[in-house]
Design a protein around this motif. Structure first.
Motif, mmCIF file in Angstrom:
data_model
loop_
_atom_site.group_PDB
_atom_site.id
_atom_site.type_symbol
_atom_site.label_atom_id
_atom_site.label_comp_id
_atom_site.label_asym_id
_atom_site.label_seq_id
_atom_site.Cartn_x
_atom_site.Cartn_y
_atom_site.Cartn_z
ATOM 1 N N GLY A 1 -13.897 -36.804 1.949
ATOM 2 C CA GLY A 1 -14.800 -36.480 3.046
ATOM 3 C C GLY A 1 -15.641 -37.661 3.463
ATOM 4 O O GLY A 1 -15.827 -37.938 4.659
ATOM 5 N N LEU A 2 -16.175 -38.387 2.483
ATOM 6 C CA LEU A 2 -16.972 -39.583 2.786
ATOM 7 C C LEU A 2 -16.125 -40.663 3.442
ATOM 8 O O LEU A 2 -16.578 -41.341 4.376
ATOM 9 C CB LEU A 2 -17.623 -40.119 1.506
ATOM 10 N N LEU A 3 -14.908 -40.824 2.970
ATOM 11 C CA LEU A 3 -14.002 -41.802 3.581
ATOM 12 C C LEU A 3 -13.739 -41.440 5.035
ATOM 13 O O LEU A 3 -13.798 -42.310 5.911
ATOM 14 C CB LEU A 3 -12.690 -41.884 2.804
ATOM 15 N N ALA A 4 -13.472 -40.175 5.287
ATOM 16 C CA ALA A 4 -13.209 -39.731 6.662
ATOM 17 C C ALA A 4 -14.443 -39.920 7.535
ATOM 18 O O ALA A 4 -14.342 -40.346 8.692
ATOM 19 C CB ALA A 4 -12.773 -38.266 6.668
ATOM 20 N N TYR A 5 -15.604 -39.612 6.997
ATOM 21 C CA TYR A 5 -16.847 -39.721 7.774
ATOM 22 C C TYR A 5 -17.174 -41.168 8.135
ATOM 23 O O TYR A 5 -17.573 -41.447 9.256
ATOM 24 C CB TYR A 5 -17.998 -39.111 6.962
ATOM 25 N N MET B 1 -13.901 -50.660 4.060
ATOM 26 C CA MET B 1 -14.112 -49.411 3.339
ATOM 27 C C MET B 1 -12.782 -48.844 2.832
ATOM 28 O O MET B 1 -12.696 -48.439 1.691
ATOM 29 C CB MET B 1 -14.821 -48.417 4.274
ATOM 30 N N PHE B 2 -11.779 -48.831 3.688
ATOM 31 C CA PHE B 2 -10.486 -48.282 3.309
ATOM 32 C C PHE B 2 -9.842 -49.106 2.197
ATOM 33 O O PHE B 2 -9.281 -48.551 1.248
ATOM 34 C CB PHE B 2 -9.555 -48.187 4.521
ATOM 35 N N ILE B 3 -9.949 -50.430 2.302
ATOM 36 C CA ILE B 3 -9.355 -51.301 1.276
ATOM 37 C C ILE B 3 -10.037 -51.061 -0.067
ATOM 38 O O ILE B 3 -9.378 -50.965 -1.107
ATOM 39 C CB ILE B 3 -9.429 -52.781 1.697
ATOM 40 N N TYR B 4 -11.376 -50.935 -0.062
ATOM 41 C CA TYR B 4 -12.110 -50.628 -1.291
ATOM 42 C C TYR B 4 -11.617 -49.307 -1.877
ATOM 43 O O TYR B 4 -11.378 -49.205 -3.076
ATOM 44 C CB TYR B 4 -13.616 -50.563 -1.031
#
Length: 82
Positions: free
Chosen positions: A76-80, A1-4
């Motif tokens: 926010g979505l990334l953090a969640y 997810m983070f790489i995307y």
């Protein structure tokens, strides 16, 4: 997810910056639909940073207010989900 997230934001930044270069030269431009699609697929942070660093689309209300809002949602979505 983070790489995307990183990749889509680098791409969004590059496309927005390239559109500004095209605008200065009077060349064929990237459509606003493309810019928004990149933002909606997770690239709003990169688009917003490019808007600020290149002073591009900052007078358009939809971009001026919509892009930062979408960037906050993306973060926010990334953090969640991380």
């Amino acid at each position: 997810m983070f790489i995307y997230f990183v990749l889509i934001n680098v791409l969004s930044y590059a496309v927005m910056a390239n559109d500004k270069r095209k605008a200065k030269r009077g060349a064929w431009r990237t459509s606003e639909l493309t810019l928004w699609l990149l933002a909606f697929t997770g690239g709003a942070v990169g688009s917003w940073v490019a808007m600020q660093t290149h002073r591009h689309k900052t007078k358009h209300a939809a971009f001026k207010y919509g892009m930062p809002l979408l960037a906050i949602i993306d973060l926010g979505l990334l953090a969640y989900f991380s």
